[in-house]
Design an enzyme around this catalytic site. Structure first.
Site, PDB file in Angstrom:
ATOM      1  N   HIS A   1       0.820  -1.209   0.000  1.00 26.56           N
ATOM      2  CA  HIS A   1       0.000   0.000   0.000  1.00 26.56           C
ATOM      3  C   HIS A   1       0.861   1.269   0.000  1.00 26.56           C
ATOM      4  O   HIS A   1       0.358   2.355  -0.267  1.00 26.56           O
ATOM      5  CB  HIS A   1      -0.912  -0.005   1.232  1.00 26.56           C
ATOM      6  CG  HIS A   1      -2.344   0.336   0.958  1.00 26.56           C
ATOM      7  ND1 HIS A   1      -2.899   0.446  -0.304  1.00 26.56           N
ATOM      8  CD2 HIS A   1      -3.365   0.602   1.821  1.00 26.56           C
ATOM      9  CE1 HIS A   1      -4.179   0.756  -0.200  1.00 26.56           C
ATOM     10  NE2 HIS A   1      -4.489   0.864   1.075  1.00 26.56           N
TER      11      HIS A   1
ATOM     12  N   ASN B   1      -7.082   6.128   4.047  1.00 27.90           N
ATOM     13  CA  ASN B   1      -8.489   6.477   3.808  1.00 27.90           C
ATOM     14  C   ASN B   1      -8.820   7.933   4.134  1.00 27.90           C
ATOM     15  O   ASN B   1      -9.951   8.357   3.942  1.00 27.90           O
ATOM     16  CB  ASN B   1      -9.427   5.515   4.547  1.00 27.90           C
ATOM     17  CG  ASN B   1      -9.258   5.575   6.044  1.00 27.90           C
ATOM     18  OD1 ASN B   1      -8.357   6.231   6.561  1.00 27.90           O
ATOM     19  ND2 ASN B   1     -10.112   4.875   6.760  1.00 27.90           N
TER      20      ASN B   1
ATOM     21  N   ASP C   1      -0.607   2.706  -5.264  1.00 31.30           N
ATOM     22  CA  ASP C   1      -0.582   1.274  -5.568  1.00 31.30           C
ATOM     23  C   ASP C   1      -1.832   0.901  -6.361  1.00 31.30           C
ATOM     24  O   ASP C   1      -2.881   1.500  -6.180  1.00 31.30           O
ATOM     25  CB  ASP C   1      -0.507   0.473  -4.265  1.00 31.30           C
ATOM     26  CG  ASP C   1      -1.687   0.758  -3.335  1.00 31.30           C
ATOM     27  OD1 ASP C   1      -1.872   1.927  -2.963  1.00 31.30           O
ATOM     28  OD2 ASP C   1      -2.435  -0.177  -3.000  1.00 31.30           O
TER      29      ASP C   1
ATOM     30  N   ASN D   1      -9.306   3.299  -1.309  1.00 35.22           N
ATOM     31  CA  ASN D   1      -9.793   4.219  -0.282  1.00 35.22           C
ATOM     32  C   ASN D   1      -9.090   5.569  -0.284  1.00 35.22           C
ATOM     33  O   ASN D   1      -9.702   6.586   0.048  1.00 35.22           O
ATOM     34  CB  ASN D   1      -9.694   3.570   1.101  1.00 35.22           C
ATOM     35  CG  ASN D   1     -10.715   2.465   1.272  1.00 35.22           C
ATOM     36  OD1 ASN D   1     -11.794   2.512   0.683  1.00 35.22           O
ATOM     37  ND2 ASN D   1     -10.380   1.462   2.051  1.00 35.22           N
TER      38      ASN D   1
END
Length: 190
Positions: free
Chosen positions: A20, A68, A93, A114
């Site tokens: 991530h 997020n 990513d 997100n």
């Protein structure tokens, strides 16, 4: 022409080497190449730096919010400096690309990412540039959260690093607004 480059990831050492954080890896490499020190800014909810490139100031941003909430940082800096969405590049990513692949595009959906979902909401627009760095997909939707929060296998990490190196070569073209030229560099593997 790109005025703000954002690398997405999660803060903290426990996330540093996870898939991530590919956007963080990319931005940190660019900052190093440009000799830019990223400093924490409470106002912009992240680590910020600037560089004079092609006669203009370019902002670098690494949100210190979790993924997020990335839009909080992006929108704060973009609004303060009056940077339009079309002049923002977000590096992140991408599950739908294999390690070693990268794609540049303008606009589109957040596709369940997100970080992008929050940027869309906070900017009130999807019309910003995205540099998508392939991390591969685990093959099962229910495994996605575990997948993005784990370290890639060594071969996958090498592929991601190769995509980072290749796409960084396109930065001068992106800054000049030569997006088609940048895409040819980024989309050509090997």
């Amino acid at each position: 022409m790109i005025q703000l480059i954002v690398g997405l990831g999660n803060p903290g050492p426990e996330y540093a080497a996870t898939r991530h954080n590919a956007g963080f890896w990319w931005l940190e490499t660019l900052a190093q190449q440009w000799g830019v020190q990223l400093a924490h800014s409470r106002d912009f909810h992240g680590f910020v730096g600037t560089s004079q490139q092609q006669g203009r100031k370019v902002w670098l941003l690494q949100p210190s919010t979790y993924m997020n909430r990335s839009g909080q940082a992006v929108a704060a800096l973009a609004r303060f400096y009056k940077i339009l969405p079309a002049h923002i590049l977000v590096v992140h990513d991408e599950l739908d690309l294999q390690p070693g692949q990268a794609k540049l595009k303008l606009g589109g959906s957040h596709a369940g990412h997100n970080g992008l979902r929050d940027i869309h909401a906070q900017l009130g627009s999807a019309d910003y540039w995205r540099l998508r760095l392939g991390i591969g997909h685990p093959g099962i939707k229910s495994e996605v959260i575990n997948w993005v929060l784990k370290k890639p296998a060594p071969d996958d990490r090498i592929g991601i690093e190769q995509a980072i190196d290749r796409s960084l070569k396109a930065v001068p073209d992106m800054l000049a607004g030569e997006m088609e030229k940048a895409m040819r560099i980024i989309h050509t593997a090997g």
